[in-house]
Design an enzyme around this catalytic site. Structure first.
Site, PDB file in Angstrom:
ATOM      1  N   GLY A 610      56.326  59.269  19.555  1.00  0.00           N
ATOM      2  CA  GLY A 610      57.257  58.663  18.726  1.00  0.00           C
ATOM      3  C   GLY A 610      57.947  57.571  19.274  1.00  0.00           C
ATOM      4  O   GLY A 610      58.274  57.889  20.496  1.00  0.00           O
ATOM      5  N   GLY A 612      61.893  56.514  18.570  1.00  0.00           N
ATOM      6  CA  GLY A 612      63.267  56.713  17.787  1.00  0.00           C
ATOM      7  C   GLY A 612      63.986  55.337  17.838  1.00  0.00           C
ATOM      8  O   GLY A 612      63.568  54.206  18.540  1.00  0.00           O
ATOM      9  N   SER A 613      65.066  55.230  17.205  1.00  0.00           N
ATOM     10  CA  SER A 613      65.730  54.172  17.041  1.00  0.00           C
ATOM     11  C   SER A 613      66.397  53.609  18.263  1.00  0.00           C
ATOM     12  O   SER A 613      66.896  52.612  18.532  1.00  0.00           O
ATOM     13  CB  SER A 613      67.017  54.090  15.824  1.00  0.00           C
ATOM     14  N   GLY A 615      64.928  54.811  21.627  1.00  0.00           N
ATOM     15  CA  GLY A 615      64.200  55.306  22.709  1.00  0.00           C
ATOM     16  C   GLY A 615      62.986  55.936  22.357  1.00  0.00           C
ATOM     17  O   GLY A 615      62.507  56.231  21.122  1.00  0.00           O
ATOM     18  N   THR A 616      62.054  56.088  23.466  1.00  0.00           N
ATOM     19  CA  THR A 616      60.646  56.577  23.128  1.00  0.00           C
ATOM     20  C   THR A 616      60.676  57.979  23.343  1.00  0.00           C
ATOM     21  O   THR A 616      61.469  58.456  24.237  1.00  0.00           O
ATOM     22  CB  THR A 616      59.665  55.911  24.173  1.00  0.00           C
ATOM     23  N   VAL A 617      59.512  58.727  22.901  1.00  0.00           N
ATOM     24  CA  VAL A 617      59.621  60.109  22.766  1.00  0.00           C
ATOM     25  C   VAL A 617      58.426  60.599  23.436  1.00  0.00           C
ATOM     26  O   VAL A 617      57.589  60.236  22.754  1.00  0.00           O
ATOM     27  CB  VAL A 617      59.972  60.946  21.298  1.00  0.00           C
ATOM     28  N   LYS A 632      63.344  62.381  24.903  1.00  0.00           N
ATOM     29  CA  LYS A 632      63.573  61.218  24.649  1.00  0.00           C
ATOM     30  C   LYS A 632      64.497  60.647  25.791  1.00  0.00           C
ATOM     31  O   LYS A 632      65.556  61.027  26.177  1.00  0.00           O
ATOM     32  CB  LYS A 632      64.408  61.218  23.434  1.00  0.00           C
ATOM     33  N   ASP A 727      71.170  57.211   9.513  1.00  0.00           N
ATOM     34  CA  ASP A 727      69.917  56.913   9.596  1.00  0.00           C
ATOM     35  C   ASP A 727      68.827  57.938   9.097  1.00  0.00           C
ATOM     36  O   ASP A 727      67.822  58.228   9.660  1.00  0.00           O
ATOM     37  CB  ASP A 727      69.560  56.546  11.232  1.00  0.00           C
TER      38      ASP A 727
END
Length: 792
Positions: A610, A612-613, A615-617, A632, A727
């Protein structure tokens, strides 16, 4: 001007004000109640007119808690010279028609919820001297058109979402004295052109994404009073003549970057210096003994560097600081300082409120006169080689709120005088060689939130006065002693406690029924004792419990039915119990970049789960226990998550603050892995997921809504400081193995002590992280989410 023209102008102003009023949806303080036809508009609240022409020259509605949009009609007030709309709840965009206010000199729209771009037409306001649109949610770039405002003296654009680079053409603003751009998303280099603004007094660029070498030309701005570039990716060294080239400097803060080199001796010439903050860089060498001439110095923060050489006199510069009569904070932790703490530390200013010396190879003892620093609020001397006794004079520190002297080699008894520190919130004494019993005087605390005495050589029974402190809410850690006897009945007073650890003792008897009152427990460790009897049924009352340790006792009978399905689960998670030698609040065992690199198969795209707003997970398998985790690659939301705990919030397991193999800063959070992904994919599955996912029925959707509502209720009403998630959407709701919902992605979270209080209260207490674009009130936010979830 003819009378007819004047009257026509008056009507224009009156209509402009009334149209502006029509855009106000809420006026809780009745600021606009006088705006009606019964009195002339020049007598309306907040309105000032010119004496001769009766035209509006000043509009001041600051701090009125007005809610609504700013009607473009207000920019028809063409005689306006000053507009103050700060500290309200205005939303929407700032119209380009603001350029009609060609007489405008002062504009303040800060502390609102304005969004969109900064109008480029502001460049038409050629007489403007101050622009403040900070603390909004403005996006896009800084307009280069602002560079034409030759009379501009103060530019405040901080605490927004501005992107792009700092325009080099801002160097044309030759009248500018204040450039305040902190807390945005600005990137690229700091323009050398700014050095052409010889009148600059304040440069604040902290908390952005600025990189590359800090321009040395800025060190020649002799007018500078404040230079702040904290939390960027800047590098460089400090010039030898820094204190000579910046003779007026008062605030010099560069923390959280990649600066190298030594502490400049010439700073002794900057006699007006008040704050030096160089934390979390790569500075090294000895700190010079130059502070005797800096009588105005209030703060020296050198933590997180490589200062010191591990020798006997590394801390001798402290003696020169005894002349700094206004000193309030001294933070020297996480360096290479060796030697002893000089006794002169007890002669520092009595204004000193924060003193921290942890995580350095210092030795010797805590100075016996430390109690002379009577206004200390935080004292941290931890994870060092300090030996000897805890000075009894420490009981004189009546203002102390945090005492952190864990992880040393302190011996002897805990002095009863510690009980005199009645304002204490957190007491960390774990990981020493303290002996004797727990002083009964500790039971007098009325404000204590956390008490950690783990891993010492204390013995005897646990005093009921200490066990029953009702103020304890974060944690009580009494593990690793030789305590005997039963667990006191007074444990039932700990109704708000999150963590209770009495493991590795010699406690006996049955578990008292009063423990059932502790319904807020998240972690309960009672293992490695001699408890007897059956596992009590009231354990089923612990709705928030996540860690339960009961092993290595003398329990008998059957495992209760309510534990049968979860025993294995709790035992599996108990392996992640934090070390008792570390703080049990706000600190997690950190992992390295290399470990996360390996755990995620080199951050393989196959492990990407995924974005996120912030960073990458990635999915990863971490450690010997092969725990499945989510990694993350950003740490901004750690501030929001580190002190909040709820069964419907995604849990942080640990963090990483390190460097990658390229030498760049790397920051990441490690979360508990949620095997069923986000709620988004269950509500809107992709074509290739349709055969894998089933449709959620009404009850299942309702349960997810209840999970989210429970998390929001906790965030809004039960945190020490209320938090707005900002968010909330299905992609940020993660589902565990049992399909329970967990709210995640706190990258945009906002702390607000007045978040859900009466709207007339002071709104200036908003702190911390930023708001998302288009953010709406918490209740409406959840209503929208609920409608999406239930009635999709």
């Amino acid at each position: 001007m003819s009378t007819t023209t004047s009257l026509r102008g008056n009507e224009t102003d009156r209509m402009a004000l009334l149209t502006f009023k029509n855009g106000i949806r809420s006026d809780p303080l009745n600021a606009l109640i006088s705006w009606n036809n019964t009195v002339h508009f020049c007598m309306w609240n907040g309105v000032t007119c010119s004496y001769k022409h009766q035209r509006v020259t000043v509009l001041d509605l600051s701090g009125q808690n007005l809610v609504g949009s700013i009607s473009p009609s207000i920019f028809n007030l063409t005689f306006l010279r000053e507009m103050y709309l700060q500290e309200n709840n205005f939303n929407g965009q700032i119209s380009q028609q603001i350029g009609y206010l060609f007489r405008l000199r002062y504009l303040n729209m800060s502390f609102n919820s304005l969004e969109g771009e900064i109008p480029s037409n502001l460049s038409r306001c050629m007489d403007i001297q101050k622009i403040d649109v900070g603390n909004n949610i403005l996006t896009r770039k800084i307009p280069v058109e602002l560079s034409t405002l030759k009379n501009l003296q103060q530019l405040f654009l901080g605490y927004n979402f501005l992107r792009g680079s700092i325009p080099p053409s801002l160097g044309n603003l030759t009248s500018l004295t204040i450039l305040f751009l902190r807390s945005n998303h600005l990137e690229g280099t700091i323009p050398y052109d700014l050095a052409r603004i010889r009148s600059l007094e304040i440069i604040s660029l902290s908390t952005n994404n600025l990189s590359d070498t800090f321009p040395s030309s800025l060190y020649n701005l002799s007018s500078l009073v404040e230079l702040a570039v904290v939390e960027n990716q800047l590098s460089g060294t400090l010039p030898i003549d820094l204190g000579i080239s910046l003779p007026r400097i008062q605030i010099f803060v560069l923390g959280g970057n990649q600066f190298t080199g030594n502490f400049p001796i010439s700073l002794s010439n900057a006699s007006r210096l008040q704050a030096v903050e160089l934390a979390d860089n790569h500075f090294s060498g000895l700190v010079p003994e130059i502070f005797g001439s800096l009588k105005d110095l209030r703060s020296l923060v050198l933590s997180g560097n490589q200062f010191g050489i591990g020798k006997a006199n590394d801390l001798s510069f402290i003696t020169s600081m005894t002349n700094c009569s206004n000193l309030q904070s001294l933070m020297l932790q996480e360096n290479r300082f060796g030697g002893i703490i000089p006794s002169s530390i007890a002669k520092l200013s009595t204004h000193l409120s924060w003193l921290e010396l942890g995580k350095s190879p210092i030795f010797g003892s805590i100075p016996s006169d430390i109690g002379n620093l009577v206004n200390l609020q935080v004292l941290g001397i931890y994870e060092t080689f300090i030996m000897g006794f805890i000075p009894s004079s420490i009981g004189k520190l009546h203002s102390l709120q945090i005492l952190h002297i864990s992880g040393n080699r302190l011996s002897g008894q805990i002095p009863p005088s510690v009980g005199n520190i009645t304002q204490l919130n957190k007491l960390y004494l774990q990981g020493n060689n303290l002996q004797g019993s727990i002083p009964l005087t500790l039971g007098t605390y009325q404000n204590l939130l956390l008490l950690s005495l783990a891993e010492n050589k204390l013995h005897g029974t646990i005093p009921k006065q200490v066990m029953g402190l009702p103020s304890l809410s974060i944690g009580l850690n009494l593990s690793g002693f030789s305590f005997t006897g039963p667990l006191p009945l007074e444990v039932g007073n700990l109704k708000h406690l999150a963590i209770l650890d009495v493991s590795k003792n010699k406690l006996s008897g049955e578990i008292p029924s009063t423990l059932g009152n502790c319904e807020s427990l998240i972690a309960l460790y009672m293992d490695t004792n001699s408890f007897q009897g059956t596992i009590p049924p009231f354990f089923s009352n612990f709705k928030a419990i996540e860690f339960l340790g009961l092993s290595q006792n003398n329990f008998s009978g059957r495992i209760p039915t309510y534990l049968e399905s979860a025993v294995l689960y709790w035992l599996r998670k108990s392996r992640m119990k934090p070390s008792s030698t570390t703080s049990i609040e706000g600190q997690h065992l950190k992992v390295s970049y290399a470990e996360l690199f390996e755990a995620t198969n080199r951050f393989s795209s196959a492990n990407l789960i995924g974005v996120g707003s912030y960073g990458t997970v990635y999915k990863g398998i971490l450690g010997r226990e092969k725990n499945i985790v989510a990694v993350k690659s950003f740490i901004a939301e750690c501030k929001a998550l580190r002190n909040i705990r709820h069964r419907n919030l995604v849990k942080i397991l640990t963090s990483c603050s390190s460097m990658n193999f390229g030498g760049d800063d790397f920051k990441a959070l490690v979360f508990e892995y949620m095997p069923n992904g986000s709620l988004e994919k269950w509500l809107h599955p992709k074509v290739d997921e349709q055969h894998q996912l089933r449709i959620l029925n009404f009850i299942e959707r309702l349960n997810k809504a209840i999970d989210v509502a429970s998390a929001l209720d906790y965030l809004h009403h039960h945190c020490h400081t209320p938090i707005a998630h900002c968010d909330l959407k299905p992609s940020n709701i993660l589902l565990d193995e049992e399909m329970n919902g967990h709210v995640g992605d706190f990258g945009l979270a906002k702390f607000h002590s007045g978040l859900i209080r009466n709207s007339s209260e002071d709104q200036s207490s908003t702190i911390g992280l930023k708001r998302t674009i288009g953010y709406i009130a918490p209740c409406n936010n959840f209503v929208s989410f609920f409608n999406l979830l239930i009635f999709k």
